[in-house]
Motif scaffolding. Sequence first.
Motif, short mmCIF file in Angstrom:
data_model
loop_
_atom_site.label_atom_id
_atom_site.label_comp_id
_atom_site.label_asym_id
_atom_site.label_seq_id
_atom_site.Cartn_x
_atom_site.Cartn_y
_atom_site.Cartn_z
N MET A 61 0.83 -1.22 0.00
CA MET A 61 0.00 0.00 0.00
C MET A 61 0.86 1.26 0.00
N LEU A 62 2.06 1.18 0.56
CA LEU A 62 2.94 2.34 0.59
C LEU A 62 3.77 2.47 -0.68
N THR A 63 4.16 1.33 -1.26
CA THR A 63 5.06 1.41 -2.42
C THR A 63 4.34 1.50 -3.77
N LEU A 64 3.14 0.94 -3.88
CA LEU A 64 2.45 0.98 -5.18
C LEU A 64 2.13 2.41 -5.64
N PRO A 65 1.55 3.26 -4.79
CA PRO A 65 1.26 4.63 -5.28
C PRO A 65 2.51 5.39 -5.72
N VAL A 66 3.60 5.25 -4.98
CA VAL A 66 4.84 5.94 -5.35
C VAL A 66 5.36 5.40 -6.69
N GLY A 67 5.38 4.07 -6.81
CA GLY A 67 5.84 3.47 -8.05
C GLY A 67 5.00 3.88 -9.24
N LEU A 68 3.67 3.87 -9.07
CA LEU A 68 2.79 4.27 -10.17
C LEU A 68 2.96 5.74 -10.53
N LEU A 69 3.12 6.58 -9.53
CA LEU A 69 3.35 8.00 -9.80
C LEU A 69 4.61 8.20 -10.64
N ILE A 70 5.66 7.49 -10.27
CA ILE A 70 6.90 7.60 -11.03
C ILE A 70 6.73 7.08 -12.45
N VAL A 111 11.02 7.34 -18.42
CA VAL A 111 12.07 7.79 -19.32
C VAL A 111 13.13 6.70 -19.45
N TRP A 112 13.27 6.17 -20.65
CA TRP A 112 14.27 5.14 -20.90
C TRP A 112 15.36 5.74 -21.79
N ALA A 113 16.26 6.48 -21.17
CA ALA A 113 17.35 7.13 -21.89
C ALA A 113 18.67 6.65 -21.30
N TRP A 114 19.73 6.80 -22.06
CA TRP A 114 21.04 6.38 -21.59
C TRP A 114 21.69 7.49 -20.78
N ASP A 115 21.03 7.85 -19.67
CA ASP A 115 21.62 8.80 -18.72
C ASP A 115 21.12 8.45 -17.32
N LEU A 116 21.50 9.22 -16.34
CA LEU A 116 21.17 8.89 -14.95
C LEU A 116 19.68 9.01 -14.63
N SER A 117 18.91 9.71 -15.46
CA SER A 117 17.49 9.85 -15.17
C SER A 117 16.76 8.50 -15.24
N VAL A 118 17.38 7.53 -15.90
CA VAL A 118 16.76 6.20 -15.99
C VAL A 118 16.70 5.55 -14.60
N THR A 172 13.24 5.87 -13.26
CA THR A 172 12.32 4.98 -13.98
C THR A 172 12.47 3.54 -13.50
N VAL A 173 13.70 3.09 -13.36
CA VAL A 173 13.95 1.73 -12.88
C VAL A 173 13.38 1.55 -11.48
N TYR A 174 13.61 2.53 -10.61
CA TYR A 174 13.06 2.44 -9.25
C TYR A 174 11.52 2.35 -9.31
N GLY A 175 10.90 3.18 -10.12
CA GLY A 175 9.44 3.18 -10.23
C GLY A 175 8.90 1.82 -10.66
N TRP A 176 9.51 1.25 -11.69
CA TRP A 176 9.05 -0.05 -12.18
C TRP A 176 9.31 -1.14 -11.14
N CYS A 177 10.44 -1.08 -10.44
CA CYS A 177 10.71 -2.06 -9.38
C CYS A 177 9.66 -1.96 -8.27
N ALA A 178 9.28 -0.74 -7.91
CA ALA A 178 8.26 -0.55 -6.87
C ALA A 178 6.91 -1.09 -7.33
#
Length: 125
Positions: free
Chosen positions: A46-55, A61-68, A71-77
């Motif tokens: 209940m705590l991690t799903l809303p944060v992950g979905l928001l992200i 963003v799937w780019a070859w820089d640190l902003s990914v 995105t990876v954290y969001g999908w993992c959540a």
Amino acid sequence: MSNPMEAALAFAFVVVGLSHVLHGRRWASFFEPIFENEGGPFLIAMLTLPVGLLIVCTHNVWAWDLSVLLTVYGWCAVVKSSLYFLAPQVPFRVATKRIRTPRHFAYSGAVLFVWGLLMAYDAVG
């Protein structure tokens, strides 16, 4: 700054990661009753799903820089919380006593701390 949410979560990762490093015993103590309760995985989800979905919905963003990293954290959540909702027995098999130790929290906190620093560097760069 690439994304205000990236900057905010970078700060949160740095603070929470450092807290895990400095107070691993307290974090382990906090999570112990959650893992002793059969419904504990639902609380975590209940705590991690809303944060992950928001992200995922605002920063997919799937780019070859640190902003990914965000995105990876969001999908993992999203994946983790979905698994916790749909198969709540899995965390009990994965989160054995061995990985619920203060040392484990310190190690994972160090990773989160570095992850946050990298995201912060990207956010201001």
